[in-house]
Write an enzyme that holds these catalytic residues in place. Structure first.
Site, PDB file in Angstrom:
ATOM      1  N   LYS A  53       0.840  -1.210   0.000  1.00 36.61           N
ATOM      2  CA  LYS A  53       0.000   0.000   0.000  1.00 36.61           C
ATOM      3  C   LYS A  53       0.872   1.256   0.000  1.00 36.61           C
ATOM      4  CE  LYS A  53      -3.892  -2.404   2.060  1.00 36.61           C
ATOM      5  NZ  LYS A  53      -4.820  -2.683   3.167  1.00 36.61           N
ATOM      6  N   GLN A  97      -4.939  -1.449   9.315  1.00 34.02           N
ATOM      7  CA  GLN A  97      -4.840  -2.773   8.694  1.00 34.02           C
ATOM      8  C   GLN A  97      -5.478  -3.823   9.610  1.00 34.02           C
ATOM      9  OE1 GLN A  97      -3.757  -3.325   5.589  1.00 34.02           O
ATOM     10  NE2 GLN A  97      -4.117  -5.510   5.727  1.00 34.02           N
ATOM     11  N   ASP A 120     -11.240   2.955   3.447  1.00 31.88           N
ATOM     12  CA  ASP A 120     -11.563   1.529   3.311  1.00 31.88           C
ATOM     13  C   ASP A 120     -13.057   1.321   3.056  1.00 31.88           C
ATOM     14  OD1 ASP A 120      -9.505  -0.420   3.480  1.00 31.88           O
ATOM     15  OD2 ASP A 120      -9.211  -0.002   5.612  1.00 31.88           O
TER      16      ASP A 120
END
Ligand code: GUN
Length: 293
Positions: A53, A97, A120
């Site tokens: 990422k 995460q 997200d």
């Protein structure tokens, strides 16, 4: 039949290149898109995803603010950091995460992230908007799957889509996206309680494997000529590799290639799309927060 291999790495690279052009434009207006990435603990797969990422963020000209916190981090410590980042005007997006260590409740963490910075698309406000068809951050993996299908020219309108897996991250949001008018598919979601699973999966024109079980979908569960999208990323032991493991999907790939008309590989299928969609969402966040949309 030997299936067409859908090149997720290339499609993701094209998408990142489009994002990079837009990043240039908003940088010229004085905005530097920035994503805060929080990794708690030492899970090797999560470490590898976070590296992917941050590499992608840099490639498109964005900044990352990466926080690597110890496995013993308390929930209060993590929530305090998120609240600071919510208030920081130079941070456009916040990504924590998953999975998190067991002392931390992921739902509380997700609900603490400001919905405007939830790139997200996991916050209940954004999930609700997705369900209602309102403009929102679309979760990256399902969005990546839709983009792959569109870019590959696969007809989805009227298609029978079977999704195996009902996770909040993939199965549930993907089922919503698939039934939106612009995709227009008829959707079935299967899970561990589904009876006669192979009978159901064999009905699919587009079969999505997203249950996190290595090589679970066998060739005899696929209809001849179906499109197979493999969302799984599983590490299995392989002593011939320096790392001691290799990545496999949720589909038994080689035999599936003999039945499917098109299939995503693992790696280089859906995985790169997830990351490309993350940078795309971060761009959207930066634009919205600076009145550039
Ligand atoms: N863990 C597995 N997939 C994801 C994802 O898309 N976002 C976050 N934050 N964690 C994940």
């Amino acid at each position: 039949m030997s299936a067409k291999i859908i090149d997720g790495a290339q499609i993701a690279a094209d998408l990142r290149a489009d994002v990079a052009k837009d990043v240039e434009k908003i940088k010229a207006k004085g905005v530097q898109p920035t994503l805060a990435v929080i990794l708690v603990g030492n899970d090797p797969a999560s470490q590898s995803y976070v590296k992917g990422k941050t590499n992608a963020l840099h490639e498109v000209g964005m900044n990352d603010r990466t926080f690597r916190l110890p496995e013993t981090t308390t929930q209060d410590e993590l929530l305090k950091l998120i609240k600071e980042l919510n208030a920081d005007k130079l941070v456009n997006g916040i990504l924590v995460q998953l999975p998190l260590p067991k002392q931390i409740d992921p739902d509380t963490v997700i609900e603490t992230i400001s919905p405007e910075k939830d790139v997200d698309g996991f916050h209940p406000v954004n999930v609700g908007k997705l369900l209602l068809g309102h403009d929102t951050f679309i979760p990256c993996t399902p969005h990546g799957v839709i983009h792959l299908l569109k870019r590959t020219g696969i007809e989805t309108s009227g298609a029978k889509v079977v999704i195996v897996g009902r996770s909040n991250i993939v199965g549930k949001p993907l089922s919503v996206l698939m039934m939106n008018k612009d995709v227009n598919a008829t959707v079935t979601v299967c899970h561990s309680g589904t009876k006669n699973l192979p009978e159901v999966t064999r009905e699919a024109d587009i079969l999505v494997a997203a249950m996190g079980k290595p090589q679970f979908i066998k060739a005899d569960m696929i209809k001849k000529g179906a499109v197979v999208i493999d969302v799984g990323v599983n590490r299995i032991d392989d002593s011939s590799k320096k790392s001691g493991f290799r990545l496999v999907g949720d589909v038994d790939f080689e035999p599936a290639c003999e039945i499917a008309s098109a299939i995503t590989p693992v790696p280089k299928g859906v995985g790169p799309m997830t990351i490309a969609m993350l940078v795309a969402n971060t761009l959207v966040a930066a634009k919205r927060q600076n009145g550039l949309e």
